[in-house]
Design a protein around this motif. Structure first.
Motif, PDB file in Angstrom:
ATOM      1  N   HIS A   7       0.817  -1.231   0.000  1.00 50.15           N
ATOM      2  CA  HIS A   7       0.000   0.000   0.000  1.00 50.15           C
ATOM      3  C   HIS A   7       0.843   1.269   0.000  1.00 50.15           C
ATOM      4  O   HIS A   7       1.757   1.419   0.806  1.00 50.15           O
ATOM      5  CB  HIS A   7      -0.905   0.048   1.237  1.00 50.15           C
ATOM      6  N   GLU A 103      -9.090   2.532  -2.814  1.00 51.54           N
ATOM      7  CA  GLU A 103      -9.286   2.524  -1.362  1.00 51.54           C
ATOM      8  C   GLU A 103     -10.592   3.253  -1.061  1.00 51.54           C
ATOM      9  O   GLU A 103     -10.624   4.466  -0.948  1.00 51.54           O
ATOM     10  CB  GLU A 103      -8.095   3.195  -0.661  1.00 51.54           C
ATOM     11  N   TRP A 130     -13.238   2.665   3.928  1.00 46.31           N
ATOM     12  CA  TRP A 130     -12.263   3.439   4.681  1.00 46.31           C
ATOM     13  C   TRP A 130     -12.817   3.465   6.099  1.00 46.31           C
ATOM     14  O   TRP A 130     -13.445   2.494   6.511  1.00 46.31           O
ATOM     15  CB  TRP A 130     -12.056   4.836   4.057  1.00 46.31           C
ATOM     16  N   HIS A 171      -8.842  -0.881   7.383  1.00 44.77           N
ATOM     17  CA  HIS A 171      -9.865   0.143   7.674  1.00 44.77           C
ATOM     18  C   HIS A 171     -11.247  -0.403   8.014  1.00 44.77           C
ATOM     19  O   HIS A 171     -12.102   0.336   8.494  1.00 44.77           O
ATOM     20  CB  HIS A 171     -10.024   1.145   6.523  1.00 44.77           C
ATOM     21  N   HIS A 192      -2.524  -2.513   5.029  1.00 46.41           N
ATOM     22  CA  HIS A 192      -1.703  -1.656   5.895  1.00 46.41           C
ATOM     23  C   HIS A 192      -2.345  -1.510   7.276  1.00 46.41           C
ATOM     24  O   HIS A 192      -3.248  -0.718   7.474  1.00 46.41           O
ATOM     25  CB  HIS A 192      -1.420  -0.296   5.250  1.00 46.41           C
TER      26      HIS A 192
HETATM   27 ZN   LIG Z   1      -5.389   3.732   4.372  1.00 47.60          ZN
END
Ligand SMILES: [Zn+2]
Length: 312
Positions: A7, A103, A130, A171, A192
């Motif tokens: 990422h 994303e 997100w 997320h 991530h």
């Molecule tokens: Zn992010």
């Protein structure tokens, strides 16, 4: 050694004055610096909250177009990864392999047809949420009601499995995470995030999640974002601690790297940009990891994941 970074947000730094080839000293990553250092870089088309909900599709498409224009401009240096076959050249460090992710599932506007549209445009990975709630599931800031995938979200997961797109659960809320693992036929990635046990941040995974991800044959990209690493000053050692911990809980096959370069202003000391990435491998070596395990963490695990999921 094959190095894969799960990422980065560097795509968002491209503007009239800068190209993805050279984003300048204030950025953490560009083609120029990633070449010969990274074999495969995942670039996220991140849909900022200011565009949600009504401008999400517009923003997502604009970023996809920026990505396509930039990789066309530098086509002798970069190679887009769209199929399993595209990964066969990954050893070649003279070419930066790139994979496009979106994303923010808001880009679909709740319409499953648009999943096919963005697939055709070259997107091979979607971060389903997100931090907010969207049509697919709840993000990690929306955890109180403990809602998992919506009916639409279940359709998205199934269709992504069918198309050969990578599901990214960074997320997402805990309930969303568990719900996706229940419905997916393929391994997933958490591109991530870090370990909640070492740093109790809502973006980090608890032990049960790391174990479940491992059982799913998925991969967690340990990230360099300061807030997800620990309190106060953090450095490479803290990144290594999170890698160590994730390996202890989930095993060495479920851990990778997801820098979040250009997605954060606060990076650990000593990991200021992509040119420092090799220091992670050096640190693992010093900690006694075998060559094979270092290769897995630095890229082989993500390579296995993409080779499993991407279309023929
Ligand atoms: Zn992010």
């Amino acid at each position: 050694m094959i190095i894969i970074d799960g990422h980065c947000d560097s795509l968002l730094k491209v503007n009239q004055e800068s190209s993805l080839y050279d984003l300048g000293g204030n950025s953490h990553l560009d083609i120029k610096r990633a070449l010969n250092r990274v074999n495969l870089q995942i670039f996220a088309a991140y849909i900022d909250s200011s565009f949600k909900p009504y401008q999400s599709l517009h923003r997502g498409l604009a970023l996809i177009e920026v990505f396509q224009q930039e990789i066309e401009k530098y086509s002798s240096l970069v190679k887009p990864v769209l199929t399993k076959k595209d990964l066969l050249t990954i050893q070649n460090k003279d070419i930066l392999h790139v994979l496009l992710a979106v994303e923010g599932g808001e880009i679909l506007c709740g319409d499953i047809l648009l999943l096919n549209t963005i697939f055709r445009l070259g997107v091979r990975c979607i971060g389903l949420t997100w931090n907010q709630r969207n049509e697919i599931a709840d993000g990690c800031s929306e955890s109180a009601t403990q809602g998992g995938l919506t009916e639409f979200g279940i359709k998205v997961v199934k269709e992504m499995n069918k198309l050969g797109m990578v599901i990214d659960l960074a997320h997402i809320s805990p309930a969303g995470f568990w719900s996706v693992l229940e419905h997916t036929q393929s391994p997933v990635m958490v591109s991530h995030a870090n370990c909640h046990q070492l740093c109790p941040h809502r973006r980090n995974l608890d032990d049960a999640q790391i174990k479940a991800l491992s059982q799913n044959h998925g991969v967690l990209g340990i990230t360099f974002v300061k807030d997800f690493l620990g309190e106060g000053e953090v450095g490479i050692e803290d990144v290594l601690k999170h890698i160590d911990y994730a390996v202890t809980i989930g095993g060495v096959d479920c851990v990778g790297i997801g820098s979040d370069f250009d997605g954060t202003d606060s990076l650990p000391k000593g990991l200021e940009d992509v040119t420092k990435l090799y220091l992670i491998a050096e640190g693992l070596d010093k900690r006694g990891y075998t060559g094979e395990d270092i290769e897995k963490i630095m890229g082989r695990n993500f390579l296995r994941l993409f080779t499993t999921i991407l279309p023929e």
